[in-house]
Design a protein around this motif. Structure first.
Motif, PDB file in Angstrom:
ATOM      1  N   SER A  44       0.927  -1.314   0.056  1.00 52.81           N
ATOM      2  CA  SER A  44      -0.158   0.121  -0.242  1.00 52.81           C
ATOM      3  C   SER A  44       0.893   1.361   0.257  1.00 52.81           C
ATOM      4  CB  SER A  44      -0.870  -0.047   1.270  1.00 52.81           C
ATOM      5  OG  SER A  44      -1.335   1.064   1.795  1.00 52.81           O
ATOM      6  N   GLY A  45       0.519   2.400  -1.256  1.00 57.01           N
ATOM      7  CA  GLY A  45       1.800   3.207  -1.235  1.00 57.01           C
ATOM      8  C   GLY A  45       2.587   3.619  -1.640  1.00 57.01           C
ATOM      9  N   TYR A  66      -3.563  -4.366  -7.023  1.00 48.56           N
ATOM     10  CA  TYR A  66      -2.820  -3.479  -5.870  1.00 48.56           C
ATOM     11  C   TYR A  66      -3.787  -1.627  -6.196  1.00 48.56           C
ATOM     12  CZ  TYR A  66       0.551  -6.779  -7.188  1.00 48.56           C
ATOM     13  OH  TYR A  66       1.496  -8.049  -7.250  1.00 48.56           O
ATOM     14  N   GLN A  68      -3.908   0.260  -3.896  1.00 48.49           N
ATOM     15  CA  GLN A  68      -3.750   0.964  -3.150  1.00 48.49           C
ATOM     16  C   GLN A  68      -2.610   1.328  -3.296  1.00 48.49           C
ATOM     17  OE1 GLN A  68      -5.539   2.470  -0.418  1.00 48.49           O
ATOM     18  NE2 GLN A  68      -6.615   1.070  -1.747  1.00 48.49           N
ATOM     19  N   ARG A  70       0.407   3.464  -6.409  1.00 44.37           N
ATOM     20  CA  ARG A  70       0.218   4.409  -6.578  1.00 44.37           C
ATOM     21  C   ARG A  70       1.417   4.377  -8.674  1.00 44.37           C
ATOM     22  NH1 ARG A  70       4.253   8.927  -4.436  1.00 44.37           N
ATOM     23  NH2 ARG A  70       5.066   7.038  -3.688  1.00 44.37           N
TER      24      ARG A  70
END
Length: 214
Positions: A44-45, A66, A68, A70
């Motif tokens: 995440s992130g 995925y 979450q 970026r």
């Protein structure tokens, strides 16, 4: 026109019409793309850059797996980016750039990436080794480079390999049989490198994980 401009113009011409049917037709022979995505393990992130993202097909699949993450994408062809923008909307930041030399901070507002992906793109980039080096330059400490591309087809019939190479040449695609050796040269003593031949050597898959910063 610069070398990069020449290649960008060529790719725009090749894909001006093909981009509309690219995803439908390529799924039959760009094998291993989903294998790469399944092996990524994006937390995440974390940031993911696909170099030569094309129509955005892989980034869309990453978004599903995925949610979450970026997501970011670069491509030298504005024609392909038209399809990618239509497919991804605001779910990924996209920019036109030369894979061999780009400034991600200026283009995308990100200096380094946790994951960088090449999916059947090194075989289309004339100076592919420079593209690989440039990507590794923008890989964050502890980050991972993922790639899949055409393999050496060593376990497949010779007639199949000859026919495949003739077909790929029509689209300015040149398999890189020395890619595994080049990846080994890039791997440092503390890095983790995994390389697999897929589908009897039809495709090659690699994952290079950089050590974390001290």
């Amino acid at each position: 026109m610069s070398h990069a401009g020449d290649h960008g113009a060529l790719m725009d011409e090749v894909y001006r019409r093909q981009r509309r049917i690219y995803d439908v037709t390529r799924k039959y022979y760009l094998l291993g793309r989903d294998h790469l995505i399944e092996q990524m393990d994006v937390q995440s992130g974390q940031s993911v850059l696909e170099v030569a993202c094309g129509t955005g097909r892989n980034l869309a699949a990453m978004r599903q797996r995925y949610p979450q993450a970026r997501l970011f994408g670069l491509d030298i062809s504005e024609q392909m980016l038209l399809s990618a923008r239509a497919k991804l909307g605001s779910e990924a930041a996209l920019a036109r750039a030369d894979a061999c030399k780009f400034d991600p901070e200026t283009l995308l507002g990100v200096d380094h990436f946790d994951h960088i992906v090449f999916s059947y793109s090194l075989s289309m980039i004339p100076d592919w080794q420079s593209a690989l080096s440039e990507a590794l330059r923008h890989l964050a400490p502890g980050g991972t480079l993922h790639l899949v591309d055409f393999g050496d087809q060593s376990a497949l019939p010779r007639w199949f390999r000859r026919g495949l190479l003739m077909w790929l040449a029509k689209f300015h695609v040149t398999p890189r049989p020395d890619l595994p050796d080049v990846m080994r040269r890039h791997a440092g003593a503390d890095d983790g490198l995994r390389q697999d031949a897929l589908y009897r050597g039809y495709a090659t898959y690699a994952r290079l994980s950089r050590r974390s910063a001290a």
